[in-house]
Design a protein around this motif. Structure first.
Motif: not given
Length: 309
Positions: A83-94
């Motif tokens: 997704s080319q998004r920061p991993v930290v951002e994905l983890l914060a969402e989930r």
């Protein structure tokens, strides 16, 4: 207490570093190419090579490991290859969804385990004790990937009481929490029973009974309070185990948490996201166990003194 705290924190840091290196190496050694997953099997070799260079996958493995640890020291887990998004951002969402499920499962386990364990200890050798033993055996033996679909068939499809999957409201949390909390409740109830049986034979319990105190006061104010130390330890260990079991439960119920993100990332060969998910679960597990050790050491001075010797 300062020496005990320092030793536990240093041990936790070493474990986290070891887990980070192990996860990185294992993920890069498993079969599969993320470039092929992104571009498809029909992509041209030149396009594959260009994308591999852009993602940094053409560099030696040790160089990639060094960059990963350097980013980890700066709290940077990288960018998702998919997704080319920061991993930290994905983890914060989930993370909120997984935390909600874990806390609900813990609450279910406590509500079931403590009354059942206390009843089994007080009524030792009776039908209640056998019921608690049977529940513990069944709860530990039944896997989440079997219990989850069974609950869906009965309570969602059959009775229509709860949603089949998703995270739409409090009712969608019931079945995943029951699935995840049942195994913990089984282990915890046996621990409560064993700890209470050990305490109920002490002299001060017989003295409390001789003074005419009611059974509920003897259990609540004297026996249970002194039996909580081993229960706290098991509870801390099981809370970390819940996060591992949440991977299966979240997939079964399509719960949008860290577990489902982990499985999706494995299927896509999204190395940075898989590393971030596993590292986060491991970090939470280590933190919970470290806090459990600290609470145990605070409650029982013998643990602190034993660490110094």
């Amino acid at each position: 207490m300062g020496y005990f705290l320092l030793s536990r924190l240093l041990s936790a840091m070493v474990v986290v570093l070891g887990v980070a290196c192990l996860v990185f190496l294992l993920i890069h050694l498993i079969p599969g190419d993320p470039v092929e997953v992104i571009l498809g099997e029909g992509a041209q070799p030149a396009d594959r090579e260009a994308l591999r260079q852009a993602l940094g996958l053409d560099r030696p493995l040790l160089v990639q490991l060094g960059q990963f640890l350097q980013g980890l020291a700066q709290f940077n887990l990288g960018t998702s290859l998919y997704s080319q998004r920061p991993v930290v951002e994905l983890l914060a969402e989930r993370l909120p969804a997984t935390a909600e499920l874990a806390l609900a499962a813990l609450l279910v386990a406590i509500i079931i385990a403590f009354p059942l364990g206390i009843l089994a200890a007080v009524r030792r050798g009776t039908i209640w004790d056998r019921v608690a033993t049977t529940f513990a055996l069944v709860g530990v033996s039944v896997p989440n990937f079997w219990l989850g679909p069974l609950l869906i068939l009965v309570f969602s499809i059959g009775l229509g009481w709860f949603p089949v999957s998703g995270r739409t409201g409090w009712d969608s949390l019931v079945l995943p929490a029951l699935t995840l909390g049942s195994a913990m409740a089984a282990i915890l109830s046996r621990m409560v029973r064993a700890a209470l049986l050990e305490v109920l034979g002490e002299d001060y319990i017989r003295t409390a009974k001789a003074k005419g105190l009611s059974l509920s006061r003897v259990i609540g104010r004297h026996a249970l309070r002194n039996a909580l130390l081993p229960v706290i330890t098991v509870l801390g260990l099981q809370l970390g185990t819940v996060l591992g079991g949440a991977v299966i439960t979240e997939v079964v119920f399509s719960w949008p948490g860290i577990g489902q993100l982990t499985v999706e990332s494995i299927q896509r060969r999204d190395y940075p996201v898989v590393q971030g998910c596993v590292l986060l679960i491991s970090l939470i597990y280590v933190v919970v166990n470290t806090l459990t050790d600290l609470i145990y050491g605070w409650a029982d001075p013998r643990v602190r003194l034993g660490t110094r010797q």
